[in-house]
Design a protein around this motif. Structure first.
Motif, PDB file in Angstrom:
ATOM      1  N   PHE A  27      -6.552  -2.968  -5.042  1.00  0.00           N
ATOM      2  CA  PHE A  27      -6.061  -4.291  -4.652  1.00  0.00           C
ATOM      3  C   PHE A  27      -5.437  -4.247  -3.264  1.00  0.00           C
ATOM      4  CE2 PHE A  27      -2.835  -7.578  -4.386  1.00  0.00           C
ATOM      5  CZ  PHE A  27      -3.473  -8.698  -4.895  1.00  0.00           C
ATOM      6  N   ALA A  28      -4.587  -3.235  -3.022  1.00  0.00           N
ATOM      7  CA  ALA A  28      -3.950  -3.085  -1.708  1.00  0.00           C
ATOM      8  C   ALA A  28      -4.999  -2.856  -0.622  1.00  0.00           C
ATOM      9  CB  ALA A  28      -2.954  -1.928  -1.738  1.00  0.00           C
ATOM     10  N   ALA A  29      -6.051  -2.106  -0.955  1.00  0.00           N
ATOM     11  CA  ALA A  29      -7.128  -1.856   0.007  1.00  0.00           C
ATOM     12  C   ALA A  29      -7.826  -3.159   0.381  1.00  0.00           C
ATOM     13  CB  ALA A  29      -8.133  -0.864  -0.581  1.00  0.00           C
ATOM     14  N   GLY A  30      -8.109  -4.005  -0.611  1.00  0.00           N
ATOM     15  CA  GLY A  30      -8.757  -5.284  -0.329  1.00  0.00           C
ATOM     16  C   GLY A  30      -7.903  -6.181   0.535  1.00  0.00           C
ATOM     17  N   ALA A  31      -6.598  -6.198   0.271  1.00  0.00           N
ATOM     18  CA  ALA A  31      -5.692  -7.015   1.064  1.00  0.00           C
ATOM     19  C   ALA A  31      -5.644  -6.526   2.514  1.00  0.00           C
ATOM     20  CB  ALA A  31      -4.297  -6.998   0.445  1.00  0.00           C
ATOM     21  N   MET A  32      -5.579  -5.206   2.702  1.00  0.00           N
ATOM     22  CA  MET A  32      -5.545  -4.655   4.056  1.00  0.00           C
ATOM     23  C   MET A  32      -6.853  -4.905   4.788  1.00  0.00           C
ATOM     24  SD  MET A  32      -3.393  -1.087   3.611  1.00  0.00           S
ATOM     25  CE  MET A  32      -3.880  -0.495   5.219  1.00  0.00           C
ATOM     26  N   MET A  33      -7.972  -4.791   4.081  1.00  0.00           N
ATOM     27  CA  MET A  33      -9.263  -5.037   4.704  1.00  0.00           C
ATOM     28  C   MET A  33      -9.376  -6.491   5.174  1.00  0.00           C
ATOM     29  SD  MET A  33     -12.157  -3.581   5.538  1.00  0.00           S
ATOM     30  CE  MET A  33     -12.523  -2.187   4.469  1.00  0.00           C
ATOM     31  N   PHE A  34      -8.874  -7.413   4.368  1.00  0.00           N
ATOM     32  CA  PHE A  34      -8.915  -8.823   4.751  1.00  0.00           C
ATOM     33  C   PHE A  34      -8.146  -9.047   6.053  1.00  0.00           C
ATOM     34  CE2 PHE A  34      -7.284 -13.096   4.955  1.00  0.00           C
ATOM     35  CZ  PHE A  34      -8.379 -13.887   4.603  1.00  0.00           C
ATOM     36  N   VAL A  35      -6.971  -8.448   6.159  1.00  0.00           N
ATOM     37  CA  VAL A  35      -6.163  -8.592   7.366  1.00  0.00           C
ATOM     38  C   VAL A  35      -6.941  -8.129   8.594  1.00  0.00           C
ATOM     39  CG1 VAL A  35      -4.116  -7.741   8.572  1.00  0.00           C
ATOM     40  CG2 VAL A  35      -3.959  -8.422   6.177  1.00  0.00           C
ATOM     41  N   CYS A  36      -7.609  -6.989   8.461  1.00  0.00           N
ATOM     42  CA  CYS A  36      -8.349  -6.432   9.602  1.00  0.00           C
ATOM     43  C   CYS A  36      -9.505  -7.331  10.021  1.00  0.00           C
ATOM     44  CB  CYS A  36      -8.880  -5.040   9.259  1.00  0.00           C
ATOM     45  SG  CYS A  36      -7.597  -3.810   9.034  1.00  0.00           S
ATOM     46  N   ILE A  37     -10.280  -7.786   9.036  1.00  0.00           N
ATOM     47  CA  ILE A  37     -11.478  -8.558   9.354  1.00  0.00           C
ATOM     48  C   ILE A  37     -11.134  -9.974   9.801  1.00  0.00           C
ATOM     49  CG2 ILE A  37     -13.615  -9.515   8.371  1.00  0.00           C
ATOM     50  CD1 ILE A  37     -13.686  -7.078   6.525  1.00  0.00           C
ATOM     51  N   GLU A  38     -10.108 -10.554   9.188  1.00  0.00           N
ATOM     52  CA  GLU A  38      -9.782 -11.944   9.482  1.00  0.00           C
ATOM     53  C   GLU A  38      -8.913 -12.106  10.720  1.00  0.00           C
ATOM     54  OE1 GLU A  38      -7.513 -15.724   9.199  1.00  0.00           O
ATOM     55  OE2 GLU A  38      -6.718 -13.692   9.082  1.00  0.00           O
ATOM     56  N   GLU A  39      -8.032 -11.132  10.972  1.00  0.00           N
ATOM     57  CA  GLU A  39      -7.050 -11.290  12.046  1.00  0.00           C
ATOM     58  C   GLU A  39      -7.222 -10.272  13.170  1.00  0.00           C
ATOM     59  OE1 GLU A  39      -3.508 -12.478  14.126  1.00  0.00           O
ATOM     60  OE2 GLU A  39      -4.489 -13.466  12.445  1.00  0.00           O
ATOM     61  N   LEU A  40      -7.109  -8.988  12.846  1.00  0.00           N
ATOM     62  CA  LEU A  40      -6.970  -7.983  13.889  1.00  0.00           C
ATOM     63  C   LEU A  40      -8.246  -7.804  14.714  1.00  0.00           C
ATOM     64  CD1 LEU A  40      -4.869  -5.256  12.025  1.00  0.00           C
ATOM     65  CD2 LEU A  40      -4.081  -7.115  13.501  1.00  0.00           C
ATOM     66  N   ILE A  41      -9.392  -7.647  14.058  1.00  0.00           N
ATOM     67  CA  ILE A  41     -10.631  -7.392  14.799  1.00  0.00           C
ATOM     68  C   ILE A  41     -11.050  -8.591  15.658  1.00  0.00           C
ATOM     69  CG2 ILE A  41     -13.105  -6.896  14.575  1.00  0.00           C
ATOM     70  CD1 ILE A  41     -12.404  -5.145  12.164  1.00  0.00           C
ATOM     71  N   PRO A  42     -11.091  -9.820  15.113  1.00  0.00           N
ATOM     72  CA  PRO A  42     -11.434 -10.960  15.976  1.00  0.00           C
ATOM     73  C   PRO A  42     -10.476 -11.137  17.146  1.00  0.00           C
ATOM     74  CG  PRO A  42     -11.585 -11.579  13.671  1.00  0.00           C
ATOM     75  CD  PRO A  42     -10.947 -10.237  13.703  1.00  0.00           C
ATOM     76  N   GLU A  43      -9.176 -10.922  16.899  1.00  0.00           N
ATOM     77  CA  GLU A  43      -8.213 -11.086  17.979  1.00  0.00           C
ATOM     78  C   GLU A  43      -8.345  -9.961  19.016  1.00  0.00           C
ATOM     79  OE1 GLU A  43      -5.624 -13.838  18.218  1.00  0.00           O
ATOM     80  OE2 GLU A  43      -7.499 -14.385  17.255  1.00  0.00           O
ATOM     81  N   ALA A  45       0.829  -1.205   0.000  1.00  0.00           N
ATOM     82  CA  ALA A  45       0.000   0.000   0.000  1.00  0.00           C
ATOM     83  C   ALA A  45       0.865   1.258   0.000  1.00  0.00           C
ATOM     84  CB  ALA A  45      -0.933  -0.005   1.210  1.00  0.00           C
ATOM     85  N   VAL A  46       1.918   1.259   0.811  1.00  0.00           N
ATOM     86  CA  VAL A  46       2.801   2.428   0.873  1.00  0.00           C
ATOM     87  C   VAL A  46       3.485   2.643  -0.481  1.00  0.00           C
ATOM     88  CG1 VAL A  46       4.922   3.345   1.886  1.00  0.00           C
ATOM     89  CG2 VAL A  46       3.182   2.323   3.353  1.00  0.00           C
ATOM     90  N   GLY A  47       4.057   1.589  -1.055  1.00  0.00           N
ATOM     91  CA  GLY A  47       4.755   1.718  -2.323  1.00  0.00           C
ATOM     92  C   GLY A  47       3.841   2.179  -3.439  1.00  0.00           C
ATOM     93  N   ILE A  48       2.644   1.604  -3.525  1.00  0.00           N
ATOM     94  CA  ILE A  48       1.695   1.971  -4.580  1.00  0.00           C
ATOM     95  C   ILE A  48       1.210   3.399  -4.393  1.00  0.00           C
ATOM     96  CG2 ILE A  48      -0.586   1.458  -5.534  1.00  0.00           C
ATOM     97  CD1 ILE A  48      -0.008  -1.513  -4.821  1.00  0.00           C
TER      98      ILE A  48
END
Length: 257
Positions: A212-228, A130-133
Motif C-alpha cells: 500500500f505504501a509503495a502504491g502511494a509513493m508511486m502515485f506521488v512520483c508519477i503524478e507530481e514529481l516526474i511531470p514537474e 513507508a518508514v513506519g511500516i
C-alpha cells in the motif's frame, strides 16, 4: 532482536531525521541568489528517482518475499489501492503544483504559498507511512528498513529545496520560504508513528501494508514529481536527475541490502 519499544523509538528518530533533511534542503534558499527553475527541476528529478527505486527495492520486493504464495495475487491489488488513496486525497484536498502551478482539488481562497505547502505536505504522508511500516516489518534484519529511511532522507533534501525556492521566487522572504519548506515534512513524523503502530497491531497484513505504501509513493512520483521535473523545456535535466536518484538508491541496496 529489537523490542517493539526500541523499534518505535527508531521509527521516531528516523522520521525526525527525514524532517531535518528537508529543513536542510529548504535552507539552500539562503545560498541561491537568483531564480533557478532548472535547480528545482534537478531537485524534483533526484527525489523522484530515489522514491521510485525505494518503492521497488525497499517496499514491493520485501512485500512479495514475505507474503504466502496463495496470497501473492493481492499484492498488486493493494499496490493499486495505495495509489487510489492518494488520488482521492488529491481530489478532495486543495493544492498547487510547484513549477506548472496547476491547481487541483476543490475551489478555495487559499494563497499560492499555502497551496504549494499543502501539495508537498500531502505527498510527504506516504513517505512517513513507508518508514513506519518498514520499521515495523523488521524481524531479524534491520538493514532494508534503514536503507529505505536513509533513501527517503536523501531525497527529502532536494525536495526541501524544490519547495523553498519557488516560494521565495513568488515574493516571500528567504526565512519564511525556508520555514514553509520544512513545515511540509513535519507530517512525516506522525505518519511514520501511525504507520508503525498500525503495522504492529495488525502484523499479519505487513506485506500488504508495504505494498500500500509503495502504491502511494508511486502515485506521488508519477503524478507530481516526474511531470514537474520535466516541466521545463530542457526535459533532459529532469530525466537525467531522475536517473541519478534511482542509481543512488540502487547503490545503497546493492552495497548494504
Amino acid at each position: 532482536m529489537l523490542s517493539n519499544l526500541q523499534l518505535f523509538l527508531l521509527a521516531l528518530v528516523l522520521s525526525i531525521f527525514n524532517w531535518l533533511m528537508t529543513f536542510l534542503g529548504s535552507s539552500l534558499v539562503y545560498f541561491v541568489k537568483s531564480k533557478s527553475q532548472k535547480l528545482v527541476s534537478i531537485a524534483l528529478g533526484l527525489a523522484a528517482g530515489i522514491m521510485i527505486a525505494a518503492t521497488f527495492f525497499s517496499l514491493l520486493l520485501p512485500a512479495i518475499q514475505q507474503v504466502e504464495d496463495h496470497l501473492l495475487f493481492l499484492i498488486p491489488l493493494v499496490f493499486f489501492s495505495g495509489g487510489l488513496f492518494l488520488r482521492l486525497c488529491d481530489k478532495f484536498l486543495p493544492h498547487e503544483h510547484i513549477i506548472s502551478h496547476q491547481k487541483e482539488g476543490p475551489t478555495n481562497t487559499l494563497s499560492k504559498n499555502k497551496l504549494l505547502l499543502l501539495a508537498m505536505t500531502l505527498h510527504n504522508i506516504p513517505e512517513g507511512l513507508a518508514v513506519g511500516i518498514a520499521i515495523a516489518s523488521v524481524k531479524t534484519n534491520l538493514v532494508p528498513a534503514l536503507i529505505l529511511s536513509i533513501g527517503i532522507g536523501i531525497q527529502n533534501f532536494p525536495e526541501g529545496t524544490a519547495i523553498s525556492l519557488p516560494l521565495h521566487e513568488s515574493g516571500i522572504s528567504r526565512f519564511k520560504a525556508m520555514m514553509y519548506g520544512q513545515y511540509s515534512a513535519l507530517v512525516e513524523i506522525p505518519s511514520a508513528l501511525l504507520g508503525f503502530l498500525f503495522a504492529q497491531l495488525f502484523s499479519s497484513i505487513l506485506p500488504f501494508a508495504l505494498s500500500f505504501a509503495a502504491g502511494a509513493m508511486m502515485f506521488v512520483c508519477i503524478e507530481e514529481l516526474i511531470p514537474e521535473a520535466n516541466a521545463l523545456k530542457e526535459v533532459d535535466v529532469g530525466t537525467m536527475s531522475f536517473m541519478v536518484g534511482f542509481m543512488i538508491m540502487m547503490m545503497l541496496d546493492v552495497m548494504f541490502g
